[in-house]
Structure formats: structure tokens, C-alpha cells
Design a protein around this motif. Structure first.
Motif, PDB file in Angstrom:
ATOM      1  N   SER A 516       0.831  -1.208   0.000  1.00 29.57           N
ATOM      2  CA  SER A 516       0.000   0.000   0.000  1.00 29.57           C
ATOM      3  C   SER A 516       0.863   1.254   0.000  1.00 29.57           C
ATOM      4  CB  SER A 516      -0.919  -0.003   1.221  1.00 29.57           C
ATOM      5  OG  SER A 516      -1.826  -1.086   1.171  1.00 29.57           O
ATOM      6  N   ILE A 517       1.989   1.232   0.752  1.00 22.98           N
ATOM      7  CA  ILE A 517       2.845   2.416   0.840  1.00 22.98           C
ATOM      8  C   ILE A 517       3.604   2.628  -0.472  1.00 22.98           C
ATOM      9  CG2 ILE A 517       4.852   3.401   2.012  1.00 22.98           C
ATOM     10  CD1 ILE A 517       3.884   1.966   4.564  1.00 22.98           C
ATOM     11  N   ILE A 518       4.227   1.569  -0.962  1.00 21.13           N
ATOM     12  CA  ILE A 518       5.106   1.711  -2.128  1.00 21.13           C
ATOM     13  C   ILE A 518       4.313   1.966  -3.399  1.00 21.13           C
ATOM     14  CG2 ILE A 518       6.785   0.513  -3.581  1.00 21.13           C
ATOM     15  CD1 ILE A 518       7.726  -0.976  -1.046  1.00 21.13           C
ATOM     16  N   ILE A 530      -3.459   4.989   6.324  1.00 22.25           N
ATOM     17  CA  ILE A 530      -3.708   3.538   6.309  1.00 22.25           C
ATOM     18  C   ILE A 530      -4.528   3.191   7.548  1.00 22.25           C
ATOM     19  CG2 ILE A 530      -2.671   1.247   6.452  1.00 22.25           C
ATOM     20  CD1 ILE A 530      -0.309   2.307   4.857  1.00 22.25           C
ATOM     21  N   ILE A 531      -5.629   2.470   7.294  1.00 23.78           N
ATOM     22  CA  ILE A 531      -6.506   2.023   8.392  1.00 23.78           C
ATOM     23  C   ILE A 531      -6.536   0.504   8.365  1.00 23.78           C
ATOM     24  CG2 ILE A 531      -8.821   2.094   9.357  1.00 23.78           C
ATOM     25  CD1 ILE A 531      -9.239   4.727   7.866  1.00 23.78           C
ATOM     26  N   ILE A 532      -6.279  -0.086   9.521  1.00 25.44           N
ATOM     27  CA  ILE A 532      -6.329  -1.549   9.643  1.00 25.44           C
ATOM     28  C   ILE A 532      -7.488  -1.894  10.565  1.00 25.44           C
ATOM     29  CG2 ILE A 532      -5.107  -3.634  10.371  1.00 25.44           C
ATOM     30  CD1 ILE A 532      -2.505  -2.201   9.703  1.00 25.44           C
ATOM     31  N   LYS A 533      -8.433  -2.706  10.019  1.00 22.65           N
ATOM     32  CA  LYS A 533      -9.600  -3.118  10.783  1.00 22.65           C
ATOM     33  C   LYS A 533      -9.594  -4.644  10.912  1.00 22.65           C
ATOM     34  CE  LYS A 533     -12.636   0.635   9.291  1.00 22.65           C
ATOM     35  NZ  LYS A 533     -13.946   0.977   8.676  1.00 22.65           N
ATOM     36  N   ILE A 543      -9.926  -9.236   8.175  1.00 21.17           N
ATOM     37  CA  ILE A 543      -9.004  -8.132   8.412  1.00 21.17           C
ATOM     38  C   ILE A 543      -8.923  -7.313   7.138  1.00 21.17           C
ATOM     39  CG2 ILE A 543      -6.651  -7.473   9.031  1.00 21.17           C
ATOM     40  CD1 ILE A 543      -6.373 -10.148  10.476  1.00 21.17           C
ATOM     41  N   SER A 544      -9.100  -5.989   7.265  1.00 18.85           N
ATOM     42  CA  SER A 544      -9.089  -5.092   6.111  1.00 18.85           C
ATOM     43  C   SER A 544      -7.959  -4.075   6.254  1.00 18.85           C
ATOM     44  CB  SER A 544     -10.416  -4.348   5.990  1.00 18.85           C
ATOM     45  OG  SER A 544     -11.474  -5.256   5.860  1.00 18.85           O
ATOM     46  N   VAL A 545      -7.229  -3.864   5.155  1.00 17.77           N
ATOM     47  CA  VAL A 545      -6.194  -2.840   5.082  1.00 17.77           C
ATOM     48  C   VAL A 545      -6.658  -1.824   4.049  1.00 17.77           C
ATOM     49  CG1 VAL A 545      -3.792  -2.326   4.584  1.00 17.77           C
ATOM     50  CG2 VAL A 545      -4.391  -4.493   5.697  1.00 17.77           C
ATOM     51  N   GLY A 599      -7.852   5.095  -3.525  1.00 22.69           N
ATOM     52  CA  GLY A 599      -7.184   3.973  -2.879  1.00 22.69           C
ATOM     53  C   GLY A 599      -7.899   2.653  -3.031  1.00 22.69           C
ATOM     54  N   LEU A 600      -7.361   1.644  -2.317  1.00 25.63           N
ATOM     55  CA  LEU A 600      -7.861   0.269  -2.365  1.00 25.63           C
ATOM     56  C   LEU A 600      -8.102  -0.242  -0.951  1.00 25.63           C
ATOM     57  CD1 LEU A 600      -5.419  -1.324  -4.967  1.00 25.63           C
ATOM     58  CD2 LEU A 600      -7.730  -0.541  -5.386  1.00 25.63           C
ATOM     59  N   THR A 601      -8.865  -1.346  -0.902  1.00 20.23           N
ATOM     60  CA  THR A 601      -9.050  -2.089   0.340  1.00 20.23           C
ATOM     61  C   THR A 601      -8.670  -3.534   0.072  1.00 20.23           C
ATOM     62  OG1 THR A 601     -10.830  -0.674   1.136  1.00 20.23           O
ATOM     63  CG2 THR A 601     -10.709  -2.889   2.069  1.00 20.23           C
TER      64      THR A 601
END
Length: 615
Positions: A516-518, A530-533, A543-545, A599-601
Motif C-alpha cells: 500500500s505504501i510503495i 492507512i486504516i487496519i480493521k 481483516i481489512s487494510v 485507494g484500495l481495500t
């Protein structure tokens, strides 16, 4: 050429796009029902034609009988009129015309006139009707040029011709000795009116040299005799027979209210029938929304016609019964045909369906589903060959999969073995104290996060860890990246408390976050988030990024996860997906989802479990 092309397209689009079982069912049904239907329809048409012909023959015979009886009745009346005509007293009076010499020399007195009326009245009253079937007849005589008769009213059977010589029926009488059928006549009586059939016969002075016209003899015949003729000959109890004249007016029928009416008013379809040139005919028509069979026959000698109306359902009772039997037979054959077709098509298509189902299971990765086929036919060889092929494929996949798994495990352990944990921890701890002593908190924080990152990554050589440890490991990684990007990266966690103690395989979040960062955030040049659920949904851990990066082609990314060869990009995420499927099963793994915004999930799904074998 065009017909063949259209035929080919039609077959391909309609018949060849259905299952074999359906095609076999259609073939068997056509094979059974088509001949049965053709035979049934042919038999019904032949039977209908034969029964209709017999009905027509029977009706024509009945009408011939009616015609013969009516003509016989008229002939009998004509014989009676001849008997009266040849009476000597009547012949004498007819010859004593006003033009005769005697009448001119010796005029008649009142007594002579009364005597003459009395003689004529007696002639009409004393006729012999022993050879007649009825006494319901009324003869009358109209004498030519006898106006003096009007002065005397004691006789109701003898009149002056002047009483009727202007009526249309009289004017249309032919010049002949034979009787004429005038038609329907309405007679006034004390109790009302009654209808009769009127016959007329012109009388001539037979003893006169000139045989001049002297009078008219009429005979009224009651309708009861004719109605009896019609009632005795009825194809069905509800049949109705009419006798009409050449003007299509009803002269004879059992329903007195219909007498004198035009038949076209009762049967509108009869207006198109040509009674002049058609001796016999029949047709079907609807009267008051009911179906009737109508037959008609012309009486040539008097120009009248006989019409019979019969309810079709009663006249064709035998045909309707035969039709019902044929329908029932066809229905039984239809049911038997369907059952036989189902049995035969199922018997042939069943092994094919089992083979197709087994192939579908193999396509989904289940190679343990071999077929058990006990029949000894052509399919047995196919099934045996298929089972042998599946066993060989399974053996090859097991060898390849185990080899690849061992290779990956060796690579991971080799990477872990290259790092001396104790030396690494001690070195990082020394760097941390130097940073604290020199008041450099960023270095201290980065070193601490890096130490935690390696500690959670190595996990004492364990491959199975808690979700809490996996979250701590990615938290350490994000802390390092946040120091690196300064104020251009934020991250947060939204973790359900109940999921922390469930187990997972390690190193499944860090490759996704790194991707996600690169490939997401760095490409935008904007501040990333960035949200991590993590949550538990029924028996699953999800788990979602979520990032707000540049995004990508979702279909392409999801397709990369399904490739069997090593992809040129996103290898780390492909490796994570393969390890999840290997550990938890083919129904679990990673999925890319496009955000409504930027963005993406990336979602990771696997079973919620508290026990896993270390691999």
C-alpha cells in the motif's frame, strides 16, 4: 444455401444449447408422441367424416320420408277434391252458369238460390273421408258470378267468388285442373284463430261446351297431421323441423309462434343457402351461442323446403364420445411417453452427469472424488479411464505441491537462520541507549520499533501466532515508516477485542501494508492514511487494510492471486495468499476491493480458530 444456414443457426441456438438429457427427452417424446398424434388425428378425421356422412344420409332419408308423407297427404286431399268435383249435383250447378241460355230464359228465384246453396252445402258436408287419416279438413266452394249468394248466410262453406278474387294468393293460382298448394292460412274461429294449410282447385263447367271457369274449391287442412309427421321423425329429442314455402316463410312446425315467420330470422346463416338450385345440403351454425347441425331438402313438386335443426352435441354424441376416448388415450400415451422418455434419458444421461459433476469437483481442487460405476457398458471404460487419469494427476500435484511447500519453508527458515537474534537485539538495545543519552528521540523510537518488528517477525521460530502479535508486528513496521515519511503518513487501528486471541499465520499484514505504501501512497505525492480493521463475522476473521493511495486495476490484481506460476509483480502478496489457502483451505485468502474514494481495500479472510498445527 440460405435455408440451410437458417436451419443450422436455429438448431444451434435452440436444440444444441440444452443438456444431453433434455435433448434425449425431446427425441424420445417426439418418437412416441408424433406417431401417436398423427394416428389419433387421422382416426378422428376419418371417423368424423364417416359419422357426418351417416348423419347426412340418415337426415336425408328422414326428410325423404317427411316429403313423401306430405305429398301423400296432399294427394289424398286432391283425391277428395276430385271426388267432390265429380259429384253430379255439383257438376250440374257448375254447368248452370249465368251465361247459359237456360239462365237467361228462366231467371232464378230466391227459392232456387236457397235450394242451390243447400245442395252445394250438402255436397261439401257429405263427402266420404273413410280413406283419410284425419277429419281435420274444411272444404269450401267459391262460385263465379254468384253475388246473390251474399244475401244468404245459412252456409259457411259456399260463397261468391267475389269474396276472394282480389286476394294475392288467388291471383297467383295457375290455370290447371290439378290442385295448387296455396300455403299457410289463418282462419278465424269463435275461440280465436287457427292455422291451416290451404289447397285450391279451379272448377270448370264440365257439361258446358266451352268448359268455362265456374268456381274454386278450397280445402283447409289442420296442422296437427303435418306436425305428427314431423314429430315422428326426429334425429334427437331436441331436434326441430320446419317446412317453409318458396318465400322462406314457415308453414309447418310444432311451435305455433314461429308460423308465418321467415326462416332467416330464426337461422341468420340460412340466408346464404341457395334453395332454388340445391336439392339437399347441410352445415353447422351457431344459434344463441349454441352449436347446431342444420340440414335442408327441397320438395320439388310444390317448391317448399324441409329444414331440420339438431343440437350438434346430441347429434354427434358418438363422435364426441369417440373424441373423449381418443383424448384420454392420447393423454395416457402422453403420460406413458413422458415416463418412458424420462426413464430412458435419465438412464443414458445419468453417468454423463456424474462424470461432469466429478470434473467440476476436480476443477475446484478436489481430486479425491473418484467415480464408482457398476454398469458394464460403454460408459464403464470411460469412467475407468477417467478415474485413472484423476489418480495420476493427484499424484503429480501432490509431488509438485509438497516440493514447492518444502522449498518455501526452507527459504523462510534459511532467512531466519541468517539472523542471530541475540546479537541483533543487543546491538539495537545499545543504539537505543546512545540515542537516549544524546537526546535523539526519533532514533530511539525507530530503533525500538525495529527491535519489536524483528522480535515479532522471528516469533521464536513459530509460524503460528496470535492476531494480537501480528497486529503488533505491523504496528512496529508502520511506526518505522511514519518516522521515515514524517508528516506524510498516518495510520490507525480499528480492532475488535474478541479477535486478538485467535490464531493466524505470521507475516500476512506487513507485505500488504508495504504494498500500500510503495505502490499506492508514494505514487500520489500526497499525505497517506492507512486504516487496519479486524472483526469477527460469524465463524470468520476478516481483516481489512484500507489506504487512500493511487489505486490499481482490481480485476488484474485479483487475477494475479489465482496465477499458478510465479508473477512478475506483487509476489509478496501472492505468497501471503498461497500460505493462507494452504493453511486454512482454498475458500479463504486475499481479495482486492476498490474504494468509493481514492485507494484500495485489501481483505484477508480465514476461519476463527484457537488451535492450529505448527508447520
Amino acid at each position: 444455401m440460405i435455408i440451410n444456414t437458417l436451419k443450422s443457426k436455429f438448431l444451434l441456438n435452440s436444440l444444441y444449447n440444452v443438456s444431453i438429457r433434455t435433448r434425449l427427452l425431446i427425441y424420445f417424446l417426439l418418437l412416441v408422441l408424433l406417431p401417436t398424434g398423427i394416428i389419433t388425428i387421422t382416426a378422428y378425421n376419418i371417423s368424423s367424416r364417416i359419422i357426418t356422412q351417416r348423419i347426412n344420409t340418415s337426415l336425408e332419408n328422414d326428410m325423404n320420408t317427411v316429403e313423401a308423407n306430405i305429398i301423400k297427404e296432399f294427394q289424398t286431399i286432391d283425391d277428395l277434391s276430385s271426388y267432390i268435383y265429380l259429384n253430379p249435383n255439383l257438376t250440374y250447378i257448375l254447368s248452370d252458369t249465368p251465361d247459359s241460355i237456360k239462365a237467361q230464359i228462366f231467371p232464378k228465384s230466391s227459392a232456387d238460390i236457397i235450394s242451390e246453396l243447400s245442395i252445394l252445402n250438402k255436397v261439401l258436408e257429405n263427402y266420404d273421408f273413410s280413406n283419410l287419416n284425419t277429419t281435420n279438413i274444411t272444404p269450401k266452394i267459391y262460385m263465379r258470378d254468384k253475388p246473390e249468394y251474399n244475401s244468404y248466410s245459412f252456409s259457411d262453406k259456399v260463397f261468391d267468388l267475389g269474396r276472394i278474387d282480389t286476394q294475392q294468393w288467388y291471383l297467383s293460382l295457375p290455370y290447371r285442373f290439378k290442385y295448387s298448394v296455396v300455403g299457410l292460412n289463418k282462419i278465424k274461429e269463435d275461440s280465436g284463430h287457427k292455422y291451416t294449410i290451404l289447397l285450391a282447385k279451379k272448377l270448370y263447367a264440365l257439361k258446358d261446351i266451352n268448359i268455362s271457369y265456374a268456381g274454386l274449391l278450397t280445402i283447409d287442412i289442420g296442422l296437427d297431421d303435418f306436425n305428427a309427421i314431423l314429430e315422428n321423425i326426429k334425429p334427437t329429442p331436441d331436434s326441430v323441423t320446419y317446412v317453409i314455402d318458396n318465400n322462406r316463410n314457415i308453414n309447418i312446425c310444432s311451435d305455433s309462434s314461429a308460423l308465418g315467420k321467415n326462416i332467416n330470422d330464426i337461422i341468420p346463416a340460412f340466408s346464404s343457402v341457395d334453395l332454388l338450385n340445391e336439392k339437399y345440403g347441410s352445415f353447422n351454425s351457431s344459434i344463441n351461442n349454441e352449436a347446431y347441425f342444420i340440414a335442408h331438402k327441397k320438395i320439388e313438386s310444390i317448391g317448399w323446403s324441409i329444414i331440420n335443426i339438431s343440437p350438434r352435441n346430441k347429434l354427434y354424441g358418438i363422435l364426441d364420445t369417440f373424441k373423449a376416448v381418443m383424448y384420454m388415450g392420447f393423454f395416457i400415451f402422453f403420460i406413458i411417453g413422458i415416463l418412458m422418455s424420462l426413464f430412458l434419458s435419465e438412464n443414458i444421461a445419468y453417468p454423463i452427469r456424474r462424470l461432469a459433476k466429478s470434473m467440476n469437483n476436480v476443477q475446484n481442487g478436489n481430486f479425491d472424488n473418484t467415480l464408482d460405476y457398476k454398469r458394464n457398458d460403454e460408459f464403464s471404460y470411460l469412467v475407468d479411464t477417467y478415474n485413472l487419469m484423476i489418480r495420476k494427476i493427484k499424484e503429480l500435484i501432490d509431488k509438485l505441491y509438497v516440493s514447492e511447500l518444502n522449498k518455501k519453508e526452507a527459504e523462510l527458515k534459511s532467512l531466519q537462520a541468517q539472523i542471530n537474534p541475540h546479537f541483533l537485539y543487543n546491538t539495537l538495545d545499545s543504539v537505543n541507549w546512545l540515542a537516549i543519552r544524546n537526546n535523539v528521540p526519533d532514533i530511539s523510537k525507530m530503533v525500538t520499533s525495529l527491535s519489536d518488528f524483528f522480535r515479532y517477525s522471528l516469533s521464536k521460530g513459530r509460524n503460528i501466532i496470535s492476531i494480537a502479535d501480528e497486529l503488533n508486528q505491523v504496528n512496529s513496521y508502520l511506526s518505522i515508516q511514519q518516522i521515515r515519511f514524517k508528516d506524510k503518513l498516518d495510520f490507525s487501528f480499528d480492532i475488535s477485542h474478541e479477535v486478538r486471541n485467535y490464531l493466524t499465520i505470521k507475516l500476512i499484514l506487513q507485505p500488504i501494508v508495504e504494498n500500500s505504501i510503495i505502490h499506492g501512497i508514494e505514487k500520489t505525492g500526497l499525505k497517506g492514511n492507512i486504516i487496519i480493521k479486524a472483526d469477527k463475522k460469524e465463524d470468520l476473521i476478516v481483516i481489512s487494510v484500507i489506504d487512500n493511495g493511487a489505486g490499481a486495476d482490481i480485476e488484474e490484481l485479483n487475477a494475479l492471486l489465482e496465477e499458478t506460476t510465479r508473477p512478475s509483480k506483487s509476489y509478496g502478496i501472492k505468497n501471503v495468499n498461497d500460505r493462507i489457502k494452504h493453511t486454512f483451505g482454498p475458500d479463504y485468502g486475499i481479495q482486492f476491493i476498490k474504494n468509493e474514494g481514492p485507494g484500495l481495500t485489501v481483505t484477508i479472510t480465514f476461519p476463527a480458530t484457537n488451535s492450529l498445527d505448527q508447520k
